[in-house]
Motif scaffolding. Structure first.
Motif, short mmCIF file in Angstrom:
data_model
loop_
_atom_site.label_atom_id
_atom_site.label_comp_id
_atom_site.label_asym_id
_atom_site.label_seq_id
_atom_site.Cartn_x
_atom_site.Cartn_y
_atom_site.Cartn_z
N ALA A 171 0.84 -1.19 0.00
CA ALA A 171 0.00 0.00 0.00
C ALA A 171 0.88 1.25 0.00
O ALA A 171 1.93 1.28 0.64
N MET B 267 -3.83 5.74 1.60
CA MET B 267 -5.10 5.28 2.16
C MET B 267 -6.20 6.26 1.77
O MET B 267 -6.02 7.48 1.87
N GLY C 239 -11.19 4.13 3.89
CA GLY C 239 -10.08 3.48 4.56
C GLY C 239 -9.37 2.48 3.67
O GLY C 239 -8.43 1.83 4.12
N GLU C 240 -9.82 2.35 2.41
CA GLU C 240 -9.20 1.38 1.50
C GLU C 240 -7.72 1.72 1.32
O GLU C 240 -7.35 2.90 1.21
N LEU C 241 -6.90 0.69 1.32
CA LEU C 241 -5.48 0.91 1.07
C LEU C 241 -5.25 0.98 -0.44
O LEU C 241 -5.74 0.12 -1.19
N LYS D 219 -4.43 9.85 1.63
CA LYS D 219 -3.20 10.26 2.31
C LYS D 219 -2.13 9.20 2.05
O LYS D 219 -2.42 8.00 2.06
N TYR D 220 -0.93 9.63 1.78
CA TYR D 220 0.16 8.67 1.56
C TYR D 220 0.57 8.04 2.88
O TYR D 220 0.38 8.62 3.97
N VAL D 221 1.16 6.85 2.78
CA VAL D 221 1.40 6.07 4.00
C VAL D 221 2.50 6.64 4.88
O VAL D 221 2.67 6.21 6.02
N ASP D 222 3.25 7.61 4.38
CA ASP D 222 4.20 8.26 5.28
C ASP D 222 3.54 9.41 6.03
O ASP D 222 4.21 10.14 6.78
N ALA D 223 2.23 9.53 5.84
CA ALA D 223 1.41 10.53 6.55
C ALA D 223 1.87 11.96 6.27
O ALA D 223 1.54 12.87 7.02
N LYS E 12 9.66 3.75 -2.32
CA LYS E 12 10.36 3.99 -1.07
C LYS E 12 11.85 4.16 -1.34
O LYS E 12 12.44 3.39 -2.10
N ASN F 86 14.22 5.74 4.20
CA ASN F 86 13.08 5.87 5.08
C ASN F 86 12.05 6.86 4.56
O ASN F 86 11.14 7.22 5.28
N LYS F 87 12.25 7.30 3.31
CA LYS F 87 11.34 8.29 2.76
C LYS F 87 10.55 7.70 1.60
O LYS F 87 10.96 6.73 0.97
N LEU F 88 9.47 8.34 1.33
CA LEU F 88 8.59 7.87 0.26
C LEU F 88 8.53 8.97 -0.81
O LEU F 88 8.12 10.10 -0.53
#
Lengths: 225, 788
Positions: free
Chosen positions: A22, A25, A47-49, A67-71, A89, A92-94
Motif C-alpha cells: 500500500a 489510504m 479506509g481502503e489501502l 493520504k500517503y502512508v508516510d502521513a 520507497k 526511510n522516505k517515500l
C-alpha cells in the motif's frame, strides 16, 4: 549469465512485491468514485489501502481524499477528475507521484518527507512543503494555483522550468506555452473555494479530543480555534 | 492530598499494624498481549497467611477480578494478570492477604482497601516509538461509520519483524483481523458500538520491543444503529477441583473435591449503575456458615442500595468489613452521608448429640446485625460521624436442645450462649489538602451480654447493682438484653476503644503517627481482631524519590494489661523497614529489615506463681536484586536473587532467665524467567535453600526446593500448554523426606475474552524414616472464565 538472469528475476520479484504494498489510504469519498487496479474496477470502502498505479476517478459533484502512508501528504480530488497514484520507497522516505490526466486536485505536502511530484500531460510539478491546486483540462492544458509555499514547474515539451510562488497561478497550454500571473478567485470552482476556505476557517470551531489522564481515565480537551 | 497519597502508594507501602509484611517491586510497565507476571515476597508473617490473591482491573472499572497466587518458592508468591484483561488501558492491581484468623489485609492499602498499584501499557525493555504513524485522524466518529485504524510504520519497516506486530483495539488483540500491506496496517470495524476506542500497536524491531502511542477515538451514537443505551461489563466463571489420594488420613492439603461458579455483572444506564455478584460452591452447606454469596445492588450519584451479601465499612470499631447478608443503603450528599445495614451476620447451625462419646447437641444461633451511621461534613474537609451497631443472637432460631442441657444435679447448663453486642462510636476527621495533612480520631464504647438466654433482669435486681441510670431494663429488652451477664455493667474505660492519627506529607515524606487503646472489655462483633486491654503506638514514614528510590519504615510499640488486672504486662516493639532502588536499565535492589522485641513484667499488685519472666528478640534481614536482561537478543530474561538471614532468641525463667530458644535461619532464592522471542516459549527456573539452626540442641534443619516450569504457545498464544516440576527435600536433623509435584496444564483462549485453564498435578511424598506417612495425590483443576 545464469547469475544475471537470477538476479534479474529477483529484482523483478522485489519490484512486484514492492508494488503490492500500500502507498496511500483513501480517507474520504463522496458521490461517484471508482477505483481501478490493474485495469479492473474494484470495490472499496473508506479506509481502503491504495496500491501503486491505482487509478481514482471522481464523477460529477463528487469528491475524494487520500493520504500517503508516510502521513506526509494529502491529495483531495474534485469532480470529474482522474488521478494515478504511485510512490516508491527510498530509504526511510517515500517519493510520491500523482499523475492527473483530467480534473482538479488540491495537494498538501509537508516538508522533508521525500519527493512529491504532480504530473500532467504537459508538465511535472515538484514540490516541497506546499499547498496548491492542479487543474487539467481535456486537451491537456494545465493550471497550477499555489496557495502556500512554492512549486517548481517543468514543461515537458520545452523542458522550460518556472517557480510558481504563493498567490500565483501558472497556465500551461496544451502546446507547452507558460503564462504566469497572480491568482484570482475566479480560478477556483465553488467546491474548490469551499474546500480551501474550510482549511482556512476563521470562524471559531470547537474540537473535543479524548485523552487519558494519569489514572487512565478518559478526559476531554476542548480546543476552540 | 488523596492524589499525593495515591502516588506514593503506587510504589511502596507498609501497612501500620499489618500482620503481613511484603515487598513488591512493581514492573515499570506491562507488555500488551502478554500475561503480566507479578511477584510478591513475604518478608514477615508467612505463618499467618492462608492465601494470597491478586486482584486486578482496568483503570476506571469498579469491579476487581481475583485470582489465587501460587507460592512457587517459600515466601515468594506469583501470579499473572491474564493478557485478555487489558492491552490499551492502564491496569490497577493489589494483593489481598487472607489471614488464618479470617481477616484480610491489602497491599497497597492503608486503612481502607481502595488503593492500588497502577501500571501503564509500555514495554519494560522497549520504548515508545513515534515511528508508528496514525494515518486516519478522526477524534470522533458515529456508530453509523466504520471504525478505522490505519497505521504506517514505514520509517522502521526494514527493522520490524512483521510476525511480531500486534494491534490492540479496545483491550482486544485484533492482530488477526488486521490487513497488512507493506508497512501499513489497516483495521476496520463495522458498526462500532458507542464508547471510547483506544488503540495501540506493538512490534519487535531489531530484537527490541517498540510501542506506539495510544490513540483514542470516541464513537458517538449514530442514527442507524439501534442499541440499548446500557453498558454491560462483567464475567462468568466456573471452577472445579478434584482430588484423589492414596491415603487421605496422612495426606496434607485439600482432599475434598469441589466446584464453584461465580459471576459479576455491572450495568450502567446514564447515572444509574446496577451490579450483581453471585458465587455458588459445592462446599455450601445449610448447616455451616455460608460460602455462597449473593449481592444485588444499584447506585446513583447520591444513593446506593445493596441486597444480599455485603461488607459495610462504617468505622474501625463498629462495622469494618464483616459480611452481613441483608439490606445495605447509603445516602451520599456533599455534606451528609447516611448509612444503614441490616441482616444476618451468622447463620444458625446445629450438631446432633453424640451418644457414643456422650457429647450434647450443640448449635450456633442465627445472629442478626443492624447498624447505622451518619457523617456530617465534607470528606475533603471536616467530617463528624456517629455510628451504632447491634449484633444479636436470635434465641428462637435454635431449639433449646442445641444450646442447653441439664447436668446431673438437674441444673440448666448452656452448651451455647446467646449474645447481645452493641457498639457506639464517634469519629472525626480533618483533611487539609492545602497543608497535606489528614488527622482523625474515633472513640467507641461497647456493651456485651455474654448470655441473654436467662432473659432480662427485673428492676429490683437492676437496682441492686447500684447503676446510676434511671431506666427499666425491661423497657429496652427488644433493643438490648440487660442481665447479670452484661460486660461491663458500668460503662467505663474497660469497654472503650479509641484511636487518633495524623498523616502528613512533608518534603516527600509521608509520615503517619497513630495511637490506639482497646479496653479489656471492649467487644465489637462487627469488627473483630482487636487486641483487648492494649495500647499501640505506631509511627511510619515513607519516602519516594521519583520512581527510583522508595524507602519505608514503621515502628510499633504494643503494651497490654492497661487495666492492670492481669498478672503480667507484655510489651512488644517492632521495627519494619523497606528500601527499593530501581534505576532504569540497571538492576533493581530491594532490602528489608524487621526486628521484634518482646518482654513481660510482673504486676506488683497481684501475687501469682503463674508469672514467668521472659524476653525475646526476633530479627530478619532480606536483600534482593533483580535485573531484566533485555540486552540478550530474542531471549529477554529476568533474574531475581534474594538472600535472607534471621535470628530468634528467647529467654525465660522464674529465678534467672534461661535461654529457651536460640535459633538462626538463613537462605537464598534464585529465579530465572526467560521469554524466547523467536519461539513462543517461556521458562522459569527457581531454586531456594533454607537452613534453620538451633543453637541449643545444635540441630540443623535444611530445606531445598527446585522449581522448573516451561510454557509454550500455539496459534498466536491461543493455546498455552505448560509443564512444571517441583521438588522439596527436607534434610538435617529431621526425617529425610521430600515432596515432588509434577503438573501438566493448558491455558486456552479459544474465543474473545474466554480463558480456560486446566491442570493435572501429581504429588508424591516420601519419607525415608517413616514409610507409613508416605502418600501420593492427584489433583485436577479447571477454571473457565468469560469476560464481557
Amino acid at each position: 549469465m545464469k547469475k544475471l538472469i537470477l538476479l534479474s528475476l529477483i529484482m523483478v520479484l522485489c519490484v512486484t512485491l514492492l508494488n503490492a504494498d500500500a502507498v496511500a489510504m483513501l480517507m474520504a469519498s463522496k458521490g461517484k468514485l471508482s477505483l481501478s487496479r490493474a485495469a479492473s474496477q474494484i470495490k472499496f470502502h473508506k479506509g481502503e489501502l491504495l496500491m501503486n498505479n491505482d487509478v481514482l476517478r471522481t464523477g460529477a459533484e463528487s469528491f475524494a481524499a487520500y493520504k500517503y502512508v508516510d502521513a506526509s501528504s494529502t491529495v483531495k480530488m474534485f469532480s470529474n477528475s482522474v488521478a494515478t497514484i504511485t510512490a516508491t520507497k527510498e530509504g526511510n522516505k517515500l517519493n510520491k507521484n500523482v499523475a492527473v490526466s483530467k480534473g482538479s486536485i488540491l495537494t498538501n505536502v509537508n516538508k522533508g518527507t521525500g519527493l512529491f511530484r504532480v504530473s500532467t500531460p504537459t508538465t511535472v510539478a515538484s514540490v516541497k512543503g506546499t499547498e496548491f491546486f492542479t487543474k487539467v483540462e481535456e486537451g491537456g492544458a494545465t493550471q497550477f494555483l499555489v496557495t502556500d509555499g512554492e512549486v517548481e514547474v517543468r514543461i515537458l515539451v520545452t523542458d522550460e522550468t518556472a517557480v510558481v510562488g504563493k498567490g500565483q497561478t501558472a497556465l500551461i497550454s496544451a502546446l507547452g506555452e507558460l503564462h504566469l500571473r497572480a491568482s484570482n478567485p475566479d480560478d477556483l470552482s465553488a467546491a474548490e473555494q469551499i474546500e480551501l476556505e474550510s482549511m482556512r476557517e476563521t470562524v471559531p470551531k470547537v474540537i473535543r479530543i479524548p485523552v487519558l489522564d494519569e489514572n487512565g481515565r478518559v478526559k476531554y480537551i476542548e480546543i476552540t480555534y | 492530598m488523596k492524589k499525593i497519597v495515591l502516588i506514593l502508594l503506587v510504589f511502596l507501602l507498609i501497612n501500620l499494624l499489618a500482620a503481613v509484611t511484603a515487598i513488591h517491586v512493581m514492573p515499570s510497565s506491562y507488555i500488551p498481549g502478554l500475561d503480566l507476571e507479578l511477584m510478591l515476597e513475604i518478608t514477615q508473617g508467612s505463618t499467618e497467611l492462608n492465601t494470597v490473591n491478586l486482584q486486578y482491573r482496568s483503570s476506571g472499572e469498579q469491579t476487581w477480578q481475583s485470582l489465587a497466587m501460587r507460592e512457587d518458592e517459600p515466601g515468594f508468591w506469583r501470579a499473572a494478570i491474564p493478557r485478555a484483561t487489558y492491552s490499551t488501558s492502564e491496569v490497577e492491581y493489589r494483593f489481598e492477604f487472607e489471614l488464618t484468623n479470617g481477616s484480610k489485609e491489602y497491599l497497597p492499602g492503608l486503612e481502607s482497601s481502595h488503593e492500588a498499584y497502577v501500571i501503564a501499557p509500555q514495554a519494560s525493555s522497549g520504548e515508545k516509538s513515534s515511528a508508528f504513524v496514525l494515518l486516519n485522524s478522526e477524534e470522533s466518529i458515529t456508530s453509523d461509520e466504520d471504525y478505522i485504524l490505519a497505521v504506517s510504520y514505514m520509517a522502521i519497516a526494514d527493522e520490524v519483524d512483521p510476525a511480531s506486530i500486534k494491534v490492540f483495539v479496545a483491550d482486544r488483540d485484533v492482530s488477526k483481523l488486521v490487513q497488512k500491506s507493506g508497512s501499513t496496517l489497516l483495521y476496520r470495524e463495522e458498526k462500532p458500538s458507542p464508547g471510547i476506542r483506544k488503540a495501540l500497536v506493538m512490534a519487535i524491531a531489531d530484537g527490541k520491543e517498540l510501542f506506539s502511542e495510544t490513540w483514542i477515538t470516541e464513537v458517538l451514537p449514530g442514527s442507524k444503529r439501534i442499541s440499548l443505551p446500557i453498558t454491560l461489563k462483567g464475567s462468568v466463571n466456573l471452577s472445579a477441583n478434584a482430588y484423589a489420594s492414596s491415603d487421605e488420613d496422612v495426606s496434607f492439603g485439600n482432599t475434598l473435591s469441589d466446584f464453584a461458579t461465580w459471576t459479576d455483572l455491572n450495568a450502567s444506564y446514564g447515572i444509574v449503575n446496577a451490579s450483581t455478584k453471585l458465587y455458588l460452591s459445592s462446599l455450601e452447606s445449610s448447616n455451616k456458615q455460608p460460602v455462597n454469596r449473593y449481592t444485588f445492588g444499584f447506585q446513583i450519584p447520591w444513593f446506593e442500595l445493596f441486597l444480599g451479601d455485603y461488607s459495610p465499612e462504617f468505622s474501625e470499631y463498629t462495622l469494618n468489613g464483616m459480611n452481613i447478608r441483608g439490606l445495605h443503603s447509603k445516602l451520599d450528599t456533599r455534606y451528609l452521608r447516611l448509612y444503614l445495614s441490616h441482616g444476618e451476620s451468622v447463620r444458625k447451625t446445629t450438631v446432633e448429640r453424640d451418644s457414643v462419646q456422650n457429647i450434647n447437641a450443640q448449635g450456633t444461633f442465627k445472629q442478626e446485625a443492624i447498624g447505622a451511621r451518619i457523617a456530617i461534613g465534607r470528606e475533603d474537609g471536616f467530617t463528624l460521624g456517629f455510628s451504632g451497631t447491634r449484633h444479636r443472637d436470635v434465641i428462637s432460631s435454635l431449639d433449646p436442645e442445641y444450646y442447653q442441657y441439664y447436668d446431673s444435679q438437674g441444673d440448666i447448663q448452656y452448651s451455647t450462649k446467646a449474645q447481645d453486642n452493641a457498639v457506639f462510636s464517634v469519629d472525626a476527621s480533618l483533611n487539609v489538602p492545602d497543608q497535606q495533612v489528614l488527622m482523625g480520631v474515633e472513640v467507641a464504647t461497647s456493651l456485651l451480654n455474654k448470655n441473654t438466654i436467662p432473659g432480662v433482669i427485673s428492676d429490683d435486681e437492676f437496682d441492686d447493682y447500684n447503676v446510676d441510670l434511671d431506666l427499666s431494663p425491661q423497657d429496652f429488652e427488644n433493643l438490648f438484653v440487660i442481665n447479670k451477664n452484661l460486660e461491663p455493667f458500668n460503662i467505663g474505660k474497660a469497654n472503650t476503644a479509641w484511636k487518633a492519627y495524623i498523616r502528613s506529607y512533608i518534603m516527600k515524606n509521608m509520615i503517619t503517627v497513630e495511637y490506639r487503646e482497646i479496653g479489656s472489655a471492649f467487644h465489637a462483633l462487627g469488627s473483630p481482631y482487636h487486641l483487648n486491654d492494649s495500647r499501640v503506638i505506631s509511627v511510619s514514614d515513607q519516602i519516594a524519590i521519583g520512581r527510583i528510590l522508595f524507602l519505608g519504615g514503621t515502628f510499633n510499640h504494643t503494651k497490654d494489661n492497661l487495666m492492670e488486672h492481669a498478672t503480667e504486662t507484655n510489651s512488644y516493639q517492632s521495627i519494619q523497614t523497606q528500601a527499593i532502588l530501581r534505576i532504569p536499565n540497571l538492576p533493581y535492589l530491594k532490602a528489608s529489615f524487621n526486628i521484634n522485641d518482646s518482654e513481660n513484667s510482673q504486676n506488683g499488685d497481684i501475687e501469682s506463681d503463674a508469672y514467668i519472666p521472659y524476653s525475646g528478640n526476633y530479627s530478619q534481614y532480606n536483600f534482593g536484586i533483580g535485573y531484566d536482561f533485555f540486552q540478550i537478543p530474542y531471549v529477554p530474561t529476568q533474574l531475581e536473587l534474594s538472600m535472607r538471614s534471621g535470628k530468634n532468641f528467647r529467654e525465660a525463667g522464674i529465678q534467672d532467665l534461661e535461654t529457651v530458644n536460640d535459633s538462626k535461619n538463613s537462605g537464598f532464592n534464585f529465579n530465572l524467567s526467560s521469554r524466547f522471542l523467536p519461539i513462543p516459549l517461556k521458562t522459569q527456573i527457581a531454586y531456594s535453600n533454607a537452613r534453620n539452626t538451633d543453637d541449643l540442641t545444635k540441630d540443623e534443619y535444611k530445606n531445598n526446593r527446585l522449581f522448573l516450569r516451561a510454557e509454550y504457545s500455539f496459534l498466536s498464544e491461543m493455546l498455552k500448554p505448560y509443564l512444571s516440576y517441583s521438588n522439596t527435600s527436607l534434610s538435617g536433623d529431621q526425617d529425610k523426606q521430600s515432596y515432588s509435584t509434577t503438573s501438566l496444564g493448558l491455558q486456552a483462549y479459544p474465543i474473545r475474552n474466554l480463558s480456560i485453564t486446566t491442570d493435572l498435578g501429581f504429588k508424591v511424598y516420601s519419607n525415608d524414616d517413616d514409610s507409613s506417612a508416605e502418600y501420593n495425590t492427584t489433583t485436577w483443576r479447571l477454571l473457565i472464565s468469560q469476560r464481557f
